[in-house]
Design a protein around this motif. Structure first.
Motif, PDB file in Angstrom:
ATOM      1  N   MET A  61     -66.661 -68.219-106.259  1.00  0.00           N
ATOM      2  CA  MET A  61     -65.826 -68.888-107.532  1.00  0.00           C
ATOM      3  C   MET A  61     -64.809 -69.536-108.196  1.00  0.00           C
ATOM      4  SD  MET A  61     -69.523 -70.037-109.470  1.00  0.00           S
ATOM      5  CE  MET A  61     -70.988 -71.622-108.819  1.00  0.00           C
ATOM      6  N   ILE A  62     -64.667 -67.590-108.438  1.00  0.00           N
ATOM      7  CA  ILE A  62     -63.104 -67.968-108.802  1.00  0.00           C
ATOM      8  C   ILE A  62     -62.316 -68.021-107.826  1.00  0.00           C
ATOM      9  CG2 ILE A  62     -61.902 -65.556-109.030  1.00  0.00           C
ATOM     10  CD1 ILE A  62     -64.326 -64.177-110.026  1.00  0.00           C
ATOM     11  N   GLN A  63     -62.209 -67.471-106.235  1.00  0.00           N
ATOM     12  CA  GLN A  63     -60.924 -68.401-105.430  1.00  0.00           C
ATOM     13  C   GLN A  63     -61.010 -69.807-105.874  1.00  0.00           C
ATOM     14  OE1 GLN A  63     -62.334 -67.055-101.654  1.00  0.00           O
ATOM     15  NE2 GLN A  63     -62.744 -64.918-102.205  1.00  0.00           N
ATOM     16  N   GLY A  64     -62.768 -70.385-105.990  1.00  0.00           N
ATOM     17  CA  GLY A  64     -62.207 -72.038-105.942  1.00  0.00           C
ATOM     18  C   GLY A  64     -61.122 -72.396-107.193  1.00  0.00           C
ATOM     19  N   ILE A  65     -61.960 -71.607-108.374  1.00  0.00           N
ATOM     20  CA  ILE A  65     -60.536 -71.994-109.225  1.00  0.00           C
ATOM     21  C   ILE A  65     -59.708 -71.563-109.518  1.00  0.00           C
ATOM     22  CG2 ILE A  65     -60.659 -70.609-112.013  1.00  0.00           C
ATOM     23  CD1 ILE A  65     -63.489 -70.522-112.122  1.00  0.00           C
ATOM     24  N   ASP A  66     -59.179 -70.436-108.465  1.00  0.00           N
ATOM     25  CA  ASP A  66     -57.526 -70.345-108.493  1.00  0.00           C
ATOM     26  C   ASP A  66     -57.109 -71.172-107.445  1.00  0.00           C
ATOM     27  OD1 ASP A  66     -57.599 -67.718-109.649  1.00  0.00           O
ATOM     28  OD2 ASP A  66     -58.214 -66.239-107.923  1.00  0.00           O
ATOM     29  N   SER A  67     -57.594 -71.663-106.792  1.00  0.00           N
ATOM     30  CA  SER A  67     -57.052 -72.308-105.929  1.00  0.00           C
ATOM     31  C   SER A  67     -56.736 -74.021-106.557  1.00  0.00           C
ATOM     32  CB  SER A  67     -57.930 -72.791-105.001  1.00  0.00           C
ATOM     33  OG  SER A  67     -57.439 -74.593-103.612  1.00  0.00           O
ATOM     34  N   TYR A  68     -57.504 -73.940-107.899  1.00  0.00           N
ATOM     35  CA  TYR A  68     -56.863 -75.502-108.357  1.00  0.00           C
ATOM     36  C   TYR A  68     -56.683 -74.766-109.294  1.00  0.00           C
ATOM     37  CZ  TYR A  68     -58.137 -78.361-112.401  1.00  0.00           C
ATOM     38  OH  TYR A  68     -58.423 -79.304-113.523  1.00  0.00           O
ATOM     39  N   LEU A  69     -55.884 -73.827-109.986  1.00  0.00           N
ATOM     40  CA  LEU A  69     -54.879 -73.790-111.221  1.00  0.00           C
ATOM     41  C   LEU A  69     -53.953 -73.975-110.088  1.00  0.00           C
ATOM     42  CD1 LEU A  69     -56.774 -70.781-112.553  1.00  0.00           C
ATOM     43  CD2 LEU A  69     -57.057 -73.251-113.386  1.00  0.00           C
ATOM     44  N   ILE A  70     -53.855 -73.172-108.671  1.00  0.00           N
ATOM     45  CA  ILE A  70     -52.358 -73.073-108.074  1.00  0.00           C
ATOM     46  C   ILE A  70     -52.118 -75.120-108.182  1.00  0.00           C
ATOM     47  CG2 ILE A  70     -51.458 -72.562-105.681  1.00  0.00           C
ATOM     48  CD1 ILE A  70     -53.168 -70.261-106.297  1.00  0.00           C
ATOM     49  N   ASP A  71     -52.915 -75.897-107.943  1.00  0.00           N
ATOM     50  CA  ASP A  71     -52.663 -76.890-107.352  1.00  0.00           C
ATOM     51  C   ASP A  71     -52.722 -77.818-108.391  1.00  0.00           C
ATOM     52  OD1 ASP A  71     -53.694 -76.613-104.580  1.00  0.00           O
ATOM     53  OD2 ASP A  71     -55.311 -77.527-104.571  1.00  0.00           O
ATOM     54  N   ASN A  72     -52.707 -77.077-109.862  1.00  0.00           N
ATOM     55  CA  ASN A  72     -51.970 -78.260-110.876  1.00  0.00           C
ATOM     56  C   ASN A  72     -51.421 -77.301-112.066  1.00  0.00           C
ATOM     57  OD1 ASN A  72     -54.513 -80.533-111.122  1.00  0.00           O
ATOM     58  ND2 ASN A  72     -55.418 -78.986-110.070  1.00  0.00           N
ATOM     59  N   ASN A  73     -50.652 -76.231-110.812  1.00  0.00           N
ATOM     60  CA  ASN A  73     -49.058 -75.778-111.835  1.00  0.00           C
ATOM     61  C   ASN A  73     -49.780 -74.858-113.236  1.00  0.00           C
ATOM     62  OD1 ASN A  73     -47.315 -76.243-109.956  1.00  0.00           O
ATOM     63  ND2 ASN A  73     -47.229 -77.963-110.707  1.00  0.00           N
ATOM     64  N   LEU A  74     -51.703 -74.051-113.303  1.00  0.00           N
ATOM     65  CA  LEU A  74     -52.041 -73.956-114.340  1.00  0.00           C
ATOM     66  C   LEU A  74     -52.172 -72.299-114.406  1.00  0.00           C
ATOM     67  CD1 LEU A  74     -54.289 -76.757-114.848  1.00  0.00           C
ATOM     68  CD2 LEU A  74     -52.365 -76.064-116.597  1.00  0.00           C
ATOM     69  N   GLU A  75     -52.123 -71.818-113.013  1.00  0.00           N
ATOM     70  CA  GLU A  75     -52.088 -70.279-112.920  1.00  0.00           C
ATOM     71  C   GLU A  75     -51.863 -69.077-113.811  1.00  0.00           C
ATOM     72  OE1 GLU A  75     -48.634 -70.968-109.801  1.00  0.00           O
ATOM     73  OE2 GLU A  75     -50.155 -72.078-110.939  1.00  0.00           O
ATOM     74  N   THR A  76     -51.327 -68.940-114.220  1.00  0.00           N
ATOM     75  CA  THR A  76     -50.364 -68.802-115.458  1.00  0.00           C
ATOM     76  C   THR A  76     -50.962 -68.977-116.489  1.00  0.00           C
ATOM     77  OG1 THR A  76     -48.552 -69.238-115.854  1.00  0.00           O
ATOM     78  CG2 THR A  76     -48.754 -67.503-114.310  1.00  0.00           C
ATOM     79  N   LYS A  77     -51.712 -69.861-117.590  1.00  0.00           N
ATOM     80  CA  LYS A  77     -52.040 -71.323-117.794  1.00  0.00           C
ATOM     81  C   LYS A  77     -53.627 -70.716-118.878  1.00  0.00           C
ATOM     82  CE  LYS A  77     -47.694 -73.691-117.518  1.00  0.00           C
ATOM     83  NZ  LYS A  77     -47.596 -75.389-117.038  1.00  0.00           N
ATOM     84  N   VAL A  78     -54.738 -70.325-118.376  1.00  0.00           N
ATOM     85  CA  VAL A  78     -55.647 -70.534-118.121  1.00  0.00           C
ATOM     86  C   VAL A  78     -56.032 -69.061-117.531  1.00  0.00           C
ATOM     87  CG1 VAL A  78     -58.376 -71.259-116.833  1.00  0.00           C
ATOM     88  CG2 VAL A  78     -56.453 -72.691-117.281  1.00  0.00           C
ATOM     89  N   LYS A  79     -56.970 -68.075-118.545  1.00  0.00           N
ATOM     90  CA  LYS A  79     -57.554 -67.234-117.968  1.00  0.00           C
ATOM     91  C   LYS A  79     -58.892 -67.522-117.239  1.00  0.00           C
ATOM     92  CE  LYS A  79     -58.707 -62.521-120.000  1.00  0.00           C
ATOM     93  NZ  LYS A  79     -58.771 -61.667-121.499  1.00  0.00           N
ATOM     94  N   VAL A  80     -59.199 -66.314-115.786  1.00  0.00           N
ATOM     95  CA  VAL A  80     -60.419 -66.615-115.560  1.00  0.00           C
ATOM     96  C   VAL A  80     -60.862 -64.872-115.455  1.00  0.00           C
ATOM     97  CG1 VAL A  80     -62.003 -67.003-113.840  1.00  0.00           C
ATOM     98  CG2 VAL A  80     -59.615 -68.793-113.915  1.00  0.00           C
ATOM     99  N   PHE A  81     -61.790 -64.708-115.305  1.00  0.00           N
ATOM    100  CA  PHE A  81     -62.480 -63.470-115.326  1.00  0.00           C
ATOM    101  C   PHE A  81     -64.397 -63.254-114.857  1.00  0.00           C
ATOM    102  CE2 PHE A  81     -63.474 -64.007-119.343  1.00  0.00           C
ATOM    103  CZ  PHE A  81     -64.689 -63.097-119.687  1.00  0.00           C
ATOM    104  N   GLY A  82     -64.381 -62.402-113.913  1.00  0.00           N
ATOM    105  CA  GLY A  82     -66.104 -62.358-113.790  1.00  0.00           C
ATOM    106  C   GLY A  82     -66.653 -60.982-113.737  1.00  0.00           C
ATOM    107  N   THR A  83     -67.997 -60.877-114.643  1.00  0.00           N
ATOM    108  CA  THR A  83     -68.748 -59.869-114.164  1.00  0.00           C
ATOM    109  C   THR A  83     -70.329 -59.707-113.828  1.00  0.00           C
ATOM    110  OG1 THR A  83     -70.319 -61.027-116.048  1.00  0.00           O
ATOM    111  CG2 THR A  83     -68.618 -59.452-116.761  1.00  0.00           C
ATOM    112  N   ASP A  84     -71.407 -59.404-112.926  1.00  0.00           N
ATOM    113  CA  ASP A  84     -71.594 -59.396-111.845  1.00  0.00           C
ATOM    114  C   ASP A  84     -72.703 -57.819-112.261  1.00  0.00           C
ATOM    115  OD1 ASP A  84     -73.699 -59.324-110.102  1.00  0.00           O
ATOM    116  OD2 ASP A  84     -72.582 -60.686-109.229  1.00  0.00           O
ATOM    117  N   LEU A  85     -74.036 -57.990-112.430  1.00  0.00           N
ATOM    118  CA  LEU A  85     -74.474 -56.723-112.096  1.00  0.00           C
ATOM    119  C   LEU A  85     -74.828 -55.685-110.898  1.00  0.00           C
ATOM    120  CD1 LEU A  85     -76.970 -55.213-113.571  1.00  0.00           C
ATOM    121  CD2 LEU A  85     -78.558 -56.320-111.857  1.00  0.00           C
ATOM    122  N   VAL A  86     -73.716 -56.213-110.035  1.00  0.00           N
ATOM    123  CA  VAL A  86     -74.302 -55.532-108.901  1.00  0.00           C
ATOM    124  C   VAL A  86     -72.149 -55.577-108.465  1.00  0.00           C
ATOM    125  CG1 VAL A  86     -74.749 -55.466-106.237  1.00  0.00           C
ATOM    126  CG2 VAL A  86     -76.299 -56.147-108.179  1.00  0.00           C
TER     127      VAL A  86
END
Length: 215
Positions: A61-86
Motif C-alpha cells: 500500500m505504501i508503494q502505491g501511495i509513493d507512486s501517487y505522490l511522485i506523480d503529483n509532486n507531493l513526495e516531500t509534502k506528505v508524510k507516510v509511515f507504516g506499522t505492523d505486528l509481524v
C-alpha cells in the motif's frame, strides 16, 4: 468451545492463529499498489497530510501511495509511515514492526490525518473502530460483504456510515502472503470504504470504480 482468534479480551492482535490451512498466516493478503494509486485519484492526498498504514505487511500500500505522490509532486509534502505486528523483513526506514494497532498502548494513536488499510478481514470491525479514534479520514479496502451483518451495522454503520463507497466493476485479487509471483483468483468482490468519523452528515455516496488496468 470458543475459537482462539489470537486476540485477548481487549481485542489485541497477539498471536493470531490461522483459521485453517488455506488462509494466509495472520490473514495477510497484499493489496496491489496500483489499486491504492487508483483510489487516490478519487480521494486525493494534499500537502501536509500525515498518512498511516497500520497493517502494512510488505509495504505494498505504501508503494502505491509513493507512486501517487511522485506523480503529483507531493513526495516531500506528505508524510507516510507504516506499522505492523509481524516483521516480514521490510526495510524502508518508515515502518515499525511489533506494534499492535488494536492495543490500547499503540504509540502512534492520533498522529495521522489519514489511515489507509486492508486489515485482516476477521478483525475488520475492530480495526475500523480503532481507526475512528485515530484519524479524521479512513480509507479501507475490504470485501464488499463488509457492508453486511447486523453486528457491523450496529457497531459501525448505524452511527458512522461511510462517506463514500467505491464498488469495483471488475474483480481484483489480493495476494496471499504478499507473493505476487503466484497468480491469484479474483473470486472476491472488493470495495473501497471511505469514513470521515467527525462529519455531521449520515449519508453515503456510492460510486463504481474500474480496476487500474481497465482504465
Amino acid at each position: 468451545m470458543s475459537k482462539n482468534t489470537g486476540y485477548d479480551n481487549k481485542g489485541q492482535y497477539n498471536g493470531y492463529v490461522r483459521n485453517n490451512d488455506e488462509r494466509a498466516e495472520f490473514d495477510f493478503y497484499a493489496t496491489p499498489p496500483e489499486e491504492v494509486k487508483n483510489i487516490l485519484r478519487y480521494e486525493p492526498l494534499v500537502e501536509g497530510n500525515i498518512v498511516l498504514e497500520p497493517c502494512c505487511g510488505l509495504g505494498h500500500m505504501i508503494q502505491g501511495i509513493d507512486s501517487y505522490l511522485i506523480d503529483n509532486n507531493l513526495e516531500t509534502k506528505v508524510k507516510v509511515f507504516g506499522t505492523d505486528l509481524v516483521d516480514r523483513g521490510l526495510q524502508d526506514g518508515r515502518t515499525v514492526f511489533g506494534l499492535d494497532f488494536l492495543s490500547d498502548d499503540y504509540p502512534f494513536a492520533k498522529k495521522a490525518d489519514i489511515i489507509i488499510m486492508n486489515p485482516p478481514y476477521d478483525k475488520i470491525e475492530e480495526f475500523t473502530l480503532k481507526a475512528f479514534k485515530r484519524a479524521n479520514k479512513i480509507i479501507i479496502l475490504a470485501r464488499t460483504q463488509f457492508a453486511e451483518s447486523q453486528s457491523r451495522y450496529e457497531n459501525i454503520f448505524k452511527e458512522n456510515p461511510p462517506s463514500r463507497i467505491y464498488q469495483y466493476v471488475d474483480r481484483i485479487a489480493c495476494y496471499k502472503n504478499g507473493d505476487f509471483s503466484k497468480k491469484q483468483s479474483s473470486a472476491q468482490s472488493y470495495s473501497w470504504f471511505i469514513f470521515e468519523p467527525n462529519r455531521r452528515e449520515k449519508t453515503t455516496e456510492f460510486f463504481w470504480i474500474r480496476r487500474a488496468d481497465k482504465l
